[in-house]
Enzyme design. Sequence first.
Site, PDB file in Angstrom:
ATOM      1  N   GLY A 184       9.366 -11.501  -1.884  1.00 37.57           N
ATOM      2  CA  GLY A 184      10.345 -10.903  -0.977  1.00 37.57           C
ATOM      3  C   GLY A 184      11.305 -11.926  -0.387  1.00 37.57           C
ATOM      4  O   GLY A 184      12.471 -11.610  -0.121  1.00 37.57           O
ATOM      5  N   PRO A 236       0.342 -15.941   2.032  1.00 32.54           N
ATOM      6  CA  PRO A 236       1.585 -15.513   1.387  1.00 32.54           C
ATOM      7  C   PRO A 236       2.668 -15.050   2.369  1.00 32.54           C
ATOM      8  O   PRO A 236       3.853 -15.096   2.051  1.00 32.54           O
ATOM      9  CB  PRO A 236       1.156 -14.330   0.495  1.00 32.54           C
ATOM     10  CG  PRO A 236      -0.323 -14.339   0.444  1.00 32.54           C
ATOM     11  CD  PRO A 236      -0.830 -15.211   1.556  1.00 32.54           C
ATOM     12  N   ASP A 259      -0.888 -11.113   8.162  1.00 28.49           N
ATOM     13  CA  ASP A 259      -0.741 -12.071   9.263  1.00 28.49           C
ATOM     14  C   ASP A 259       0.108 -13.266   8.810  1.00 28.49           C
ATOM     15  O   ASP A 259       0.197 -13.547   7.612  1.00 28.49           O
ATOM     16  CB  ASP A 259      -2.126 -12.590   9.707  1.00 28.49           C
ATOM     17  CG  ASP A 259      -2.989 -11.494  10.336  1.00 28.49           C
ATOM     18  OD1 ASP A 259      -2.438 -10.437  10.708  1.00 28.49           O
ATOM     19  OD2 ASP A 259      -4.209 -11.702  10.461  1.00 28.49           O
ATOM     20  N   ASP A 268       0.822  -1.216   0.000  1.00 26.49           N
ATOM     21  CA  ASP A 268       0.000   0.000   0.000  1.00 26.49           C
ATOM     22  C   ASP A 268       0.856   1.267   0.000  1.00 26.49           C
ATOM     23  O   ASP A 268       0.333   2.376  -0.128  1.00 26.49           O
ATOM     24  CB  ASP A 268      -0.970   0.003   1.186  1.00 26.49           C
ATOM     25  CG  ASP A 268      -0.237  -0.196   2.502  1.00 26.49           C
ATOM     26  OD1 ASP A 268       0.583   0.663   2.873  1.00 26.49           O
ATOM     27  OD2 ASP A 268      -0.467  -1.235   3.154  1.00 26.49           O
ATOM     28  N   ASP A 313       6.650  -5.482   6.403  1.00 24.28           N
ATOM     29  CA  ASP A 313       5.303  -4.912   6.565  1.00 24.28           C
ATOM     30  C   ASP A 313       4.330  -5.877   5.894  1.00 24.28           C
ATOM     31  O   ASP A 313       3.880  -5.655   4.781  1.00 24.28           O
ATOM     32  CB  ASP A 313       5.284  -3.533   5.900  1.00 24.28           C
ATOM     33  CG  ASP A 313       3.914  -2.884   5.987  1.00 24.28           C
ATOM     34  OD1 ASP A 313       3.011  -3.452   6.621  1.00 24.28           O
ATOM     35  OD2 ASP A 313       3.750  -1.796   5.386  1.00 24.28           O
ATOM     36  N   SER A 314       4.042  -6.960   6.593  1.00 23.57           N
ATOM     37  CA  SER A 314       3.319  -8.063   5.950  1.00 23.57           C
ATOM     38  C   SER A 314       1.906  -8.203   6.487  1.00 23.57           C
ATOM     39  O   SER A 314       1.500  -7.537   7.432  1.00 23.57           O
ATOM     40  CB  SER A 314       4.064  -9.369   6.223  1.00 23.57           C
ATOM     41  OG  SER A 314       3.878  -9.762   7.566  1.00 23.57           O
TER      42      SER A 314
END
Length: 285
Positions: A142, A167, A163, A90, A160-161
């Site tokens: 990543g 993925p 839960d 985002d 910054d993932s």
Amino acid sequence: MCDAQDWFTESYPDNGSALSLKIRAKLHEEQTPFQRIEIYDTESFGKLMVIDGCTMVSDRDNFLYHEMMTHPVLYTHPAPKTVWIIGGGDCGSLREVLKHSEVEKAVQIDIDERVTRLAERYFPELCEANGDPRAELLFIDGIQWVKDAPDGCVDVIIVDSTDPVGPAEGLFNEAFFRQCHRCLRTDGILVQQSESPLFHLPLIASMHRIMRQAGFAQTRTLFFPQFIYPSGWWSATMAGKGDLNRFRADAAEAKLFPTRYYNADIHRAAFAVPEFFGDALRELV
Ligand code: AG3
């Protein structure tokens, strides 16, 4: 009384609770190769992005999360020049990172380009730094990116993932932390969103344990409120090659850019360890 259809609800069956936001409209919904993304217009939290049924970003409270995922780590590192953001599609973390003039390069690596394209459309303010010449946006895995990168090439890695299921699952294990440790320069720091201290304490404790097993000298968790996430209280956990107990307080106090939550006092306060949390870490780590 409102009709149930006018509410978006994320429930937390393991914790017998839920969060609901009153919605005006569903603006978008799509299934990408990786996940299901929905965008809502809510009555009092502005736009809301939901991935696989989990709240990700709202206009009203994302500043808490994005500021606390970025400024504490960047002021803890003595001289952050190169930053990777794993996930973060985002672009809210990227925007905060680029507020630091000492950052020379920030690479955002999100597996799902659709998150970014929808953020550009529905959360344009989060994407306002995307054109910064220091920014690079990659849409690849990543985990693979970190595996393929050379030793000692980055100062700060921000994970910054979503839960730790789907993925993002592979971002919460020792193999990944070892690769991050290898890629970080001296004094390098990894910071990762680490869920709710109230709901997910065993996960946070295991992150500390495996970060240390992966070779990091120190680990520390910081806390902040986040209304739209489970329990309304969230955390990020840092793993450092060097000392995480110091930070560039003078620079934070004299920062030349605006923030809405972060400042030097918040920095110090965010690391205060609640009793139950310290006990759990002593027991579980
Ligand atoms: N990343 C953390 C999302 C976790 C929320 N979990 C949930 N709602 N169950 C958010 C990405 C913001 N850049």
